[in-house]
Design an enzyme around this catalytic site. Sequence first.
Site, PDB file in Angstrom:
ATOM      1  N   ASP A 166       0.866  -1.168   0.000  1.00  0.00           N
ATOM      2  CA  ASP A 166       0.000   0.000   0.000  1.00  0.00           C
ATOM      3  C   ASP A 166       0.914   1.233   0.000  1.00  0.00           C
ATOM      4  OD1 ASP A 166      -2.166   1.639  -0.103  1.00  0.00           O
ATOM      5  OD2 ASP A 166      -3.198   0.803   1.627  1.00  0.00           O
TER       6      ASP A 166
HETATM    7  C1  BGC Z   1      -5.081   3.165   0.086  1.00  0.00           C
HETATM    8  C2  BGC Z   1      -5.266   2.098  -0.951  1.00  0.00           C
HETATM    9  C3  BGC Z   1      -5.184   2.689  -2.326  1.00  0.00           C
HETATM   10  C4  BGC Z   1      -3.875   3.422  -2.471  1.00  0.00           C
HETATM   11  C5  BGC Z   1      -3.675   4.023  -3.851  1.00  0.00           C
HETATM   12  C6  BGC Z   1      -3.858   4.030  -0.184  1.00  0.00           C
HETATM   13  O1  BGC Z   1      -3.804   5.122   0.647  1.00  0.00           O
HETATM   14  O2  BGC Z   1      -4.998   2.567   1.361  1.00  0.00           O
HETATM   15  O3  BGC Z   1      -6.489   1.440  -0.753  1.00  0.00           O
HETATM   16  O4  BGC Z   1      -5.346   1.698  -3.300  1.00  0.00           O
HETATM   17  O5  BGC Z   1      -3.819   4.455  -1.525  1.00  0.00           O
HETATM   18  O6  BGC Z   1      -4.471   5.118  -4.054  1.00  0.00           O
END
Ligand code: BGC
Length: 743
Positions: free
Chosen positions: A288
């Site tokens: 993530d």
């Molecule tokens: C989130 C994810 C997301 C990623 C990309 C993160 O902050 O937890 O769910 O896919 O950002 O935008």
Amino acid sequence: MNYWKILVLILLVPFLMQCTPAGKPTAGDPYDHRVDSVMATMTLEEKIGQMTLFTSDWDVTGPTLRENYKEDIKAGRTGAIFNAHTAAYNRELQRIAVEESRAKIPLLFGYDVIHGYKTIFPIPLGEAASWDLAAIELAASVAAAEAAASGLHWTFAPMVDIARDPRWGRVMEGSGEDPYLGSLVGRARVRGFQGEGFENGDKVLACVKHFAAYGAAAGGRDYNTVDMSDRLLRDIYLPPYKAAVEEGAYTVMTSFNELDGVPATANRYLLTDILREEWGFKGFVVTDYTSINEMVFHGNVADDKEAGEQSINAGVDMDMQGAVFYNHLKKSIEEGKVSEAQVDQAVRNILRLKFVLGLFDDPYRFMDIEREKRVVFSKENQDAALDVARKSIVLLRNENQTLPLSKTLRSVAVIGPLADNKVELIGAWSGAGNGNDCISLLQGIQNKTAGSMQVRHAMGCDFEGTDQSGFAAAVNLARQSDAVIVAVGEKAQMSGEAASRSDITLPGVQEELVKALVATGKPVVVVLMNGRPLAIPWIAENAPAVLETWFLGTQAGNAIADVLFGDYNPSGKLPMTFPRNEGQIPIFYNNKNTGRPFDAANKYTSKYLDVPNTPQYPFGWGLSYTSFAYEGIGADKTEFSAQDTVRIRITLSNTGARDGAEVVQLYVRDLVGSVTRPLRELKGFQKVFLAAGAKQELTFKLTANDLAFHTRDMTFRAEPGYFDVFIGGNSDATQSIRIQLAE
Ligand code: BGC
């Protein structure tokens, strides 16, 4: 023909015969040789580049570390980009990669297409309330078609985190609290996104997230610590991830949380032992957003470099936005902290999916500007969004058949901060959707009534704050109208990431507004719009009718108007328990009995002094404009062996005056286990449409495998003994039969 094409052709011709066009990993993988040929030409820096994912400067969801991502593409320092979309824009970035970089490896484009790209469907929690797997798959496939027409290859969805705490804002992105429903919904979404392959450029890679147990953040506070037994992890939290992987999801995203003291992004038990070895996952694992770097704050590493080493050694293949592999991996290899073989494996996992997508054959396959114009936000997609939106609505309460409203009313008052609002209806994580494209509730009602009744609006109050100066005008309008529709709830950004709330009542003075309107004695319909279960005890006990509409997306107003005026009979059921107040949290249906189950006659039993143990609305709850009766539960055998299938039957009757659909739910209680067992567990459901007055016998099949769990010694199996099976319209189902699994 340019260099990359020639290179690829020369290297690949011998292997073309054995290639499948796309598909799930198979034994003797047809892409192996193609991947090998590309790998053979790459420098270590280019390999690390493939393991690096950077955001563009559009739609950023976290801290941006890099501004010069175009330079990085050219230099081969990044193999994937997220938050860049539209066919034209991504085409240009792809051109830089395949024409200006040395290795000429096509880029992979990712984006959070969570419940639609431009045509926005209900938030995932709302879609899960439909219990309609075909509808959920359709929503994902429309999202995929629009995304894939707009230059995207990869969505960061489905989110399958089980969530038992409505304070956590991210409950809106998932399917709620139940592992069985969550697994089926996760599978449906994977099928919708990925389909059977990528030849037509209308499907995208799915990414199962957030692995794992992110939904169990302590206190419902986002990013907070998670700690749980391995049994709870495996029985409740892991099944939806596993199901999505089994369905063929090509990628998995790590979660921000730690689990038993080890952040998920460095958790070898999760990423290698379980994901790859137990489940046989063959795709790639992405972190993530900056979750490698965040380990320094978690406190399990001293610096970014060590964090990178722990994460790749645990099984991470791609670093999202952290630039840790980019900055440190080469040194880690030189120092022997990470092996080149480990890097090669990660790069292979990533390149393989670029082959699966067909990007080496045509890097622009997903970037057809004409197709983008035709597909994105098409009439057909709007119709699909309307269909799914209607199916996602849950009728929570309907005293004296307040709903549906008659079309012959002379006037309705449409009141509340969400009555004439478009932008919030799109919900959080709404991709490239534009809130202004949403149909507001007021507009939906106007479309429906088309001048046949007087439709008047007053806001009454805002979402937040204490200002009640608009109440008088709203109450006046209510008094002059035949019926009142009051739309209250949350703003879209009150749920989603970094949007936990400790108080999950209606914000501001909205509840007071509802009270003032109900006091007029008019038929008042409360239309809730929210991204999580709310605590609404007064409304639940006093408002004549209550509709849960979540955030329904682009077609919200039309969908709600169809339900309000009876053109659509609601059939949604709650995928998450609604508590009476926050003090009951965590509250979920599949809880255990305790040694002192509640007994009103005995003080020393498990309870609160100030609130009942029961929720406001149980899991699976939802009414209809018709009524259903359940009778005659039976089984083809009451004693069965591990090899048998038991058929449980029940007769469902539509006893009301309207046609309607019912979600028939089957729950099981294992009476005695080597470890304590939940009071009920969902093990089956069927959504059945019955004409008014019609009757149907339904059959559910159960096998020992459906009754399996992680036993005392952690083996996964069903234990012989008695099981009570319950069937009904929610998790409090009362029709039951006892069956016995023989030794
Ligand atoms: C989130 C994810 C997301 C990623 C990309 C993160 O902050 O937890 O769910 O896919 O950002 O935008």
